[in-house]
Design a protein around this motif. Structure first.
Motif, PDB file in Angstrom:
ATOM      1  N   UNK A   1      -3.721  14.695 -12.011  1.00  0.00           N
ATOM      2  CA  UNK A   1      -3.944  13.480 -11.025  1.00  0.00           C
ATOM      3  C   UNK A   1      -4.910  13.102 -10.717  1.00  0.00           C
ATOM      4  N   UNK A   2      -5.391  12.042 -11.057  1.00  0.00           N
ATOM      5  CA  UNK A   2      -6.444  11.793 -10.874  1.00  0.00           C
ATOM      6  C   UNK A   2      -6.258  10.084 -10.228  1.00  0.00           C
ATOM      7  N   UNK A   3      -6.474   9.470 -11.002  1.00  0.00           N
ATOM      8  CA  UNK A   3      -5.702   7.712 -10.016  1.00  0.00           C
ATOM      9  C   UNK A   3      -4.412   7.972 -10.108  1.00  0.00           C
ATOM     10  N   UNK A   4      -3.311   7.139  -9.330  1.00  0.00           N
ATOM     11  CA  UNK A   4      -2.233   7.004  -9.945  1.00  0.00           C
ATOM     12  C   UNK A   4      -1.773   6.202 -11.135  1.00  0.00           C
TER      13      UNK A   4
ATOM     14  N   UNK B   1      -6.277  -2.849  -9.024  1.00  0.00           N
ATOM     15  CA  UNK B   1      -6.241  -1.343  -9.616  1.00  0.00           C
ATOM     16  C   UNK B   1      -6.683  -0.833 -10.781  1.00  0.00           C
TER      17      UNK B   1
ATOM     18  N   UNK C   1       1.923   7.900  -5.625  1.00  0.00           N
ATOM     19  CA  UNK C   1       1.162   9.025  -6.188  1.00  0.00           C
ATOM     20  C   UNK C   1       1.863  10.400  -5.505  1.00  0.00           C
TER      21      UNK C   1
ATOM     22  N   UNK D   1      -1.775  -6.527  -6.818  1.00  0.00           N
ATOM     23  CA  UNK D   1      -2.353  -4.895  -6.845  1.00  0.00           C
ATOM     24  C   UNK D   1      -2.461  -3.709  -7.694  1.00  0.00           C
TER      25      UNK D   1
ATOM     26  N   UNK E   1       1.673   2.387  -2.886  1.00  0.00           N
ATOM     27  CA  UNK E   1       1.081   3.470  -4.711  1.00  0.00           C
ATOM     28  C   UNK E   1       1.429   4.820  -3.821  1.00  0.00           C
ATOM     29  N   UNK E   2       1.108   4.628  -2.120  1.00  0.00           N
ATOM     30  CA  UNK E   2       0.965   6.186  -1.693  1.00  0.00           C
ATOM     31  C   UNK E   2       2.447   7.286  -2.342  1.00  0.00           C
TER      32      UNK E   2
ATOM     33  N   UNK F   1       2.374  13.393  -8.280  1.00  0.00           N
ATOM     34  CA  UNK F   1       2.326  14.963  -7.563  1.00  0.00           C
ATOM     35  C   UNK F   1       3.644  15.618  -8.209  1.00  0.00           C
TER      36      UNK F   1
ATOM     37  N   UNK G   1       0.438  -0.953  -0.262  1.00  0.00           N
ATOM     38  CA  UNK G   1       0.053  -0.084   0.746  1.00  0.00           C
ATOM     39  C   UNK G   1       0.897   1.673  -0.419  1.00  0.00           C
TER      40      UNK G   1
END
Lengths: 881, 435
Positions: A18-21, A56, A8, A52, A4-5, A12, A1
């Motif tokens: 900036x929608x999903x990853x 997604x 993200x 994962x 993924x963060x 940025x 997890x």
């Protein structure tokens, strides 16, 4: 997890969208290939991350089915989280890759033997969700074991799995004897297993209406009631919903069940409360009204219903829709609770509108002053719909509570003084209704109404005003001027207004013949010669002939005394109400429609009735059961709200007829006007591959179920007369009879009803009027993959036309429409091609008119007026209609 | 039953999509987006029917949760489930936001798999779920056989909300009686409607499987007890007892026992939870009275005077008092004089906001305002009600906690060893006076 963060964050930093990853937005060419490599990696962590990513991508709708074998390879793992992800993937893609899905079978079977009950349950739960025939075969053995597993968690999961399997292959479930095992689980020691077994059995029983699968008897009921005290909130709902289907043998049993269900009314979960209310409302029908317990029960029902109104707004909405039904069936329950339905400033609009409805239902002489004060407040709010409804509500109060009429009228006059355009118009529409209820009482207000003539721009308000002027022409000095002013733009008016104007001027003429001769001639010629609306034309001809042959008769017909309108408006038709009471808490009670109106397929076709009413004939011992008394009260006349008319007509027909096959789930097939074309159309509407079903109509117009039959005229609202006549075979006869065939003269006493029809049909909003058969549903959307066709035949300027409304209820665009007429008795054939040029996008509807000629090949059809059409359109679907 | 469940962000992009039934296709995801999220007009109903598919939705901040079905489902249950789903998610990862949903998407799928089976809601108590749905997937493998069967019996058992073997060194519990008092008053001071909706919220840190019994000054109970004693006694205590219109309980409370004996007994969940909700309408203590005086001076001026009176023991202090006086849309200027606190005219909210930090009981205070109006506006002003916010340290319904007894026969602590805290907070709900 964490990764993924991080991704993200990276996104940025790079300033990408900036929608999903990242894996969602970029469609890298090698992405699938990369994932494949990662999935086959030796490192567990990397594998998990890859899965994962796959999930997604799946979520946002990307096709990752190409990775099927690689993902399935990850299935053999002792990591539960990873396993669950792989299962999720499998459920999604197994159907598209049935052969490869077999690869997973072994793991499933193995997992079903795992020592860990969580894993056993997971395997059997997932297996049931893989809808591949070959897999279901392998499912049987593990499922059988799991149904008898020592662990309740596995058994409760297996119980639901039977329902899943039944959905895929009902025969298999029966052959394997799973239904019996499921029934045994009702006696299980664990309450949750019982609850899930009940849920599964109820669902299966719905698709076998007559199977008696849920063999409910006092013993099983006792078991259910015991489990009710012990299981989760959701389980309680399943059990209560199931209990509601039971019919107790006598009032004693009924009472004892009620006693054990009432504690549920204090549950924090609103669904438990409403389902308990449903059981109580149903079983109360069996209780004698003089029983003490009956009164106690009524008292116990009010507080929990009021409490529902402090729940979240969405739940309030559902509760209010249900309370609306409950107060119609048993007004006594909430009669002292008016205040809780007062609208709060911050309520969402959908809650406000529903509360208004209930306020009117509860309005009585005792509380009318308060209600009116509230309604007056609401009429000054901001939301236009709400304000309109509030104004309309004031009018309904006047009609419902006679003592309040005067106050209502003066409130309405105050509102008219505000000069807010839509308030004024709405007020005028309801004042017309008040005049219809209390004739010759409030004419003093007419002067005020006339002052606002110029501001009326909505057809309904204009028509109402014109009706008032015509009706009271003798008391309005300048009635002729007023009506004349409308006449100037006659052709720009809507049909509703035109019809009303025609009638009003004829009335005026009959009252003041000397000075209005010119006016009446003008309107008659406008209506008969310059209009291409057959409805208007025909009405014009009738008046013309009446006036020219026998003015005295004309006076008797046109100025006949009109029946008063009924006091209760907007009530749901009693048989439908009974059915909806049986569906309290469900979607049907939210839509106020029977399930068959919105559920496809076999489910929900069963019609539920309240126990007392159908069985009241048999219960000799207690002839005065609640419902028997309820039913014997004269059913109140019902004025369906205008928009609902069509819907209501449709719904009424769906109550089961005493003999013959049950009507299909389709909604619109049975409307009166369908007689025009006969049941033959029905047989065509199915898929072409299907054998044509037996015409399903059991001749609705004669059906005793329809309250429209044998009406006692005074109870009849004009709307219904209009609708009924318009749709009835006699009047709607082949494509609007030419005026020449009109009866030469009307001898004096033609019943007042006819006059009434002309007088008001327009005023109350049947835009098509009485002589145009209204459009009826020819082809329901569900039979034609989403294309809904309704239509009618009319004669415009001497040419027969088929007018249709095509409505795209599917989710994709439709285009390239064409139509083909099969041979028919009248030689009807299209005179030109069907002109629908623009593609029809979802939820859009389009009007189409097709001119017809009668030069086509003739073939006598049985019945004579049977007409078959073929209607292909391009959205990869073909339909017949 | 529920055919599928979708979670969207505010733009309508799908974050979670779980389909349970075959009759729900992928296009359902788009149908909801197009017809509801992207719809031009305001949402007119929480239930939407699109092409014979029904969508139920709730919104949490910017996030849309939608349940989909093609059957005649129990609509109340679907909404209750959606709320529950929100609770469960908050219990696992805090605020329901786009970022949190994305960061926990695997967990959410795992939860959805567990709490909805074929669209049927299953045990959704966070206490139970947290024992086996953890964010460390590997750990769950190392449960011993005993632990496993303990988990499954808890998930499916009668006491699904509490696990066995909880131990605290200090047994402690906190009871909060939280009430919101609602009022609608006419300009003349007549109460049009008033009710209190209250909640009893509990934090329990108790060892073992304690059996609890909760008692309050419920009129029915007191009257029953009064019957045994002298009639005077009954009358005396009757004054202090309150009539509860209706109450609902957490699923741990034995409802049949409440129905027959009106006693509230239960085995509590561990930690925070809401024990009961109730509603009263009789003998409510209205903490504040608002007296409005509005005078129209010609067409361009409005004089408003509002007096507030506090109506409770003078030893108590009310806090966070705020009076909101709506002003007409065509207001051009406002002059304010107030005796206490601070008042401001907020043009963007079309209101005068008067704030008073603290106010003792049996006091009164007032504000006067002169409102200048622009003459051109034709529309009549609708005069929205004056609303009020406050917080008081007592229960406006008059509810009193009489006892909360704890019994744990198996462990070595008695009712006396448990430290108990009780607190009353009364807040304004919708507290409005028409003017």
């Amino acid at each position: 997890m964490q990764e993924w963060a991080n991704q993200l964050c990276e996104n940025r930093q790079f300033g990408s969208k900036m929608t999903d990853s990242k894996y969602f937005t970029t469609t890298k060419k090698g992405e699938i290939f990369e994932l494949k490599a990662e999935l086959n990696s030796d490192k567990k962590e990397k594998k998990k991350e890859a899965v994962k990513k796959v999930i997604a991508s799946m979520t946002v709708g990307k096709d990752v089915s190409a990775l099927f074998p690689d993902v399935v390879n990850c299935m053999q793992t002792d990591n539960l989280e990873l396993k669950k992800l792989v299962y999720l993937y499998l459920m999604n893609y197994a159907k598209s890759q049935p052969d490869m899905a077999i690869m997973a079978v072994n793991t499933f079977v193995k997992d079903c033997e795992d020592p860990n009950p969580l894993i056993r349950a997971l395997a059997v739960r997932t297996m049931g969700c893989i809808r591949v025939d070959k897999i279901t075969e392998y499912l049987c053995e593990p499922l059988r074991k799991c149904l008898k597993d020592e662990d309740p968690y596995v058994r409760k999961t297996a119980a639901v799995c039977v329902a899943k399997l039944h959905d895929i292959n009902a025969q298999l479930v029966e052959d394997q004897g799973f239904l019996d095992t499921l029934k045994d689980l009702i006696s299980d020691s664990n309450p949750m297993v019982v609850a899930n077994a009940v849920a599964a059995l109820s669902e299966i029983a719905e698709s076998h209406p007559n199977s008696n699968l849920l063999d409910l008897n006092p013993q099983t009921i006792n078991k259910l009631l015991t489990a009710l005290n012990e299981c989760t909130e959701w389980g309680q709902i399943f059990i209560l919903d199931c209990l509601a289907n039971y019919t107790p043998r006598d009032d004693r049993e009924s009472q004892s069940i009620c006693e054990r269900v009432t504690p549920r009314l204090s549950h924090a979960n609103s669904a438990v409360v409403l389902s308990a209310v449903k059981v109580l409302m149903k079983f109360m029908e069996m209780l004698p009204k003089d029983l003490d317990y009956y009164g106690t029960l009524l008292k116990k029902l009010a507080p929990p219903l009021v409490t529902l109104l402090s729940a979240e707004p969405e739940l309030q909405y559902v509760a209010l829709r249900n309370i609306n039904l409950i107060v119609q069936r048993r007004p006594e329950i909430l009669k002292h609770e008016m205040k809780v339905f007062f609208v709060k400033y911050n309520d969402p609009i959908y809650v406000k509108l529903e509360k208004l409805d209930i306020m009117i239902r509860l309005a009585s002489q005792a509380n009318i002053a308060q209600v009116l004060a509230e309604l007056k407040e609401y009429a000054t709010e901001v939301d236009v719909d709400f304000v309109r409804k509030a104004v309309r509500a004031i009018g309904r109060c006047a009609i419902k509570v006679e003592q309040s009429a005067e106050r209502c009228v003066s409130t309405l006059l105050d509102l008219i003084q505000t000069k807010v355009n839509y308030v004024v118009q709405e007020a005028i529409v309801v004042i017309k209704d008040i005049f219809r209820k209390y004739p010759n009482k409030y004419e003093s207000v007419i002067a005020t109404l006339c002052e606002n003539l110029d501001s009326l721009d909505e057809p309904e308000a204009r028509a109402a005003m014109i009706w008032i002027v015509g009706e009271y022409a003798e008391r309005i000095d300048n009635a002729d001027e007023l009506l004349e002013s409308f006449l100037e733009g006659f052709h720009d008016e809507s049909t509703q207004v035109q019809l009303q104007l025609l009638t009003a001027i004829v009335k005026l003429f009959l009252k003041k013949p000397t000075e209005t001769q010119e006016l009446v001639q003008q309107v008659l010629s406008l209506a008969t010669q310059d209009s291409d609306n057959p409805d208007l034309r025909d009405r014009g001809y009738i008046y013309w002939r009446l006036l020219s042959t026998d003015p005295v008769a004309a006076k008797e017909v046109v100025l006949a005394e009109k029946p008063l309108i009924s006091e209760e408006t907007d009530l749901i038709e009693p048989t439908l109400l009974e059915e909806l009471i049986c569906h309290i808490g469900t979607l049907a009670s939210v839509y106020h429609k029977p399930p068959s109106a919105f559920v496809e397929g076999s489910r929900g076709v069963q019609h539920k009735r309240l126990a007392g009413s159908s069985g009241s004939g048999e219960s000799v011992e207690s002839p005065d059961t609640g419902s028997a008394a309820g039913v014997s009260e004269a059913p109140p006349a019902v004025i369906p709200s205008q928009g609902d008319l069509l819907g209501d007509l449709l719904n009424l027909d769906l109550t089961p007829t005493t003999t013959g096959p049950p009507p299909p789930a389709s909604t619109g097939m049975q409307m009166g006007a369908m007689d025009l074309l006969g049941g033959g159309l029905d047989s065509l509407m199915g898929d072409e591959s299907e054998p044509p079903p037996i015409p399903l109509r059991t001749d609705t117009p004669q059906s005793p179920q329809l309250p429209h039959q044998s009406p006692s005229p005074p109870d009849y609202s004009p709307t219904e007369l209009g609708g009924d006549l318009g749709g009835s075979p006699a009047m709607g006869a082949p494509f609007g009879a030419p005026p020449a065939t009109m009866p030469a003269s009307f001898n004096a006493p033609v019943s007042g009803g006819l006059d009434d029809l002309f007088d008001l049909a327009g005023g109350v909003g049947m835009p098509m009027g009485a002589y145009n058969p209204p459009k009826t549903l020819w082809l329901p959307a569900m039979k034609a993959k989403g294309l809904e066709i309704s239509g009618t035949f009319v004669r415009r300027a001497g040419v027969i036309q088929m007018e249709m409304t095509l409505n795209n209820k599917a989710m994709s665009v439709m285009s390239d429409f064409a139509i083909q007429f099969n041979r028919n008795s009248f030689g009807l054939a299209p005179a030109g091609p069907l002109q629908i040029l623009t593609p029809l996008s979802p939820n859009q509807s389009i009007e189409a008119a097709l001119p017809l000629s009668t030069v086509g090949p003739v073939m006598k059809m049985e019945p004579l007026n049977n007409l078959q059409l073929t209607f292909p359109s391009v959205t990869n679907e073909k339909t017949a209609g | 039953m529920i055919g599928g469940l979708f979670i969207y962000n505010h733009k309508g992009e799908v974050l979670i999509s779980r389909v349970y039934r075959d009759d729900i296709g992928r296009n359902a995801v788009d149908a909801f987006r197009v017809n509801v999220i992207h719809a031009r007009q305001q949402v007119r109903s929480p239930v939407t029917n699109i092409a014979r598919t029904s969508f139920f939705h709730v919104k949490r901040s910017n996030i849309w949760l939608a349940a989909v079905t093609k059957q005649n489902v129990n609509a109340t249950m679907v909404f209750e489930f959606l709320y529950k789903m929100c609770d469960v998610m908050s219990a696992y990862f805090g605020k329901i936001s786009e970022e949190n949903v994305k960061n926990n998407f695997v967990l959410i799928y795992e939860l959805l798999d567990e709490i909805l089976d074929f669209g049927y809601p299953q045990n959704s108590e966070t206490g139970a779920l947290k024992t086996f749905i953890t964010q460390q997937g590997i750990k769950s493998q190392h449960h011993s056989k005993e632990e496993q069967s303990q988990i499954t019996s808890q998930v499916t058992g009668q006491i699904g909300w509490r696990r066995e073997g909880i131990k605290y060194r200090r047994n402690e519990l906190f009871l909060d009686v939280l009430e919101s008092v609602n009022l609608l008053m006419s300009p003349q001071g007549q109460v049009l409607s008033a009710h209190v909706s209250g909640r009893v919220v509990m934090k329990s840190y108790l060892s073992g499987m304690p059996e609890c019994k909760f008692g309050m000054n419920d009129k029915i109970v007191i009257d029953k007890q009064g019957k045994g004693g002298s009639s005077e006694d009954g009358a005396k205590s009757g004054k202090q007892s309150i009539a509860i219109d209706d109450c609902t309980f957490h699923q741990c409370v034995r409802l049949s026992k409440f129905d027959s004996e009106r006693s509230i007994s239960f085995i509590p969940p561990d930690g925070d939870y809401e024990l009961m909700r109730y509603r009263t309408t009789k003998d409510i203590i209205l903490p504040f009275r608002v007296i409005p005086l509005v005078r129209e001076v010609g067409r361009t001026k409005l004089e408003v005077k509002v007096v507030i009176k506090s109506n409770f023991k003078s030893s108590l202090l009310a806090q966070k008092i705020e009076v909101r006086i709506p002003t007409p849309l065509n207001t051009s200027g406002v002059q304010l004089i107030c005796m206490k606190g601070k008042a401001k005219y907020k043009a963007s909210e079309n209101a005068i906001v008067w704030k008073v930090k603290r106010m003792a009981g049996m006091k009164e205070s007032q504000i006067s305002a002169e409102i200048e109006l622009l003459p051109n506006d034709k529309k009549k002003w609708a005069r929205p009600p004056i609303s009020m916010n406050f917080e008081v340290p007592f229960a406006p319904s008059g509810l009193k906690v009489r006892y909360l007894k704890v019994f744990e026969p198996k462990l070595n602590y008695s009712d006396h060893d448990v430290i108990k805290w009780v607190r009353y907070i009364g807040r304004s709900g919708i507290y409005e006076t028409r003017c």
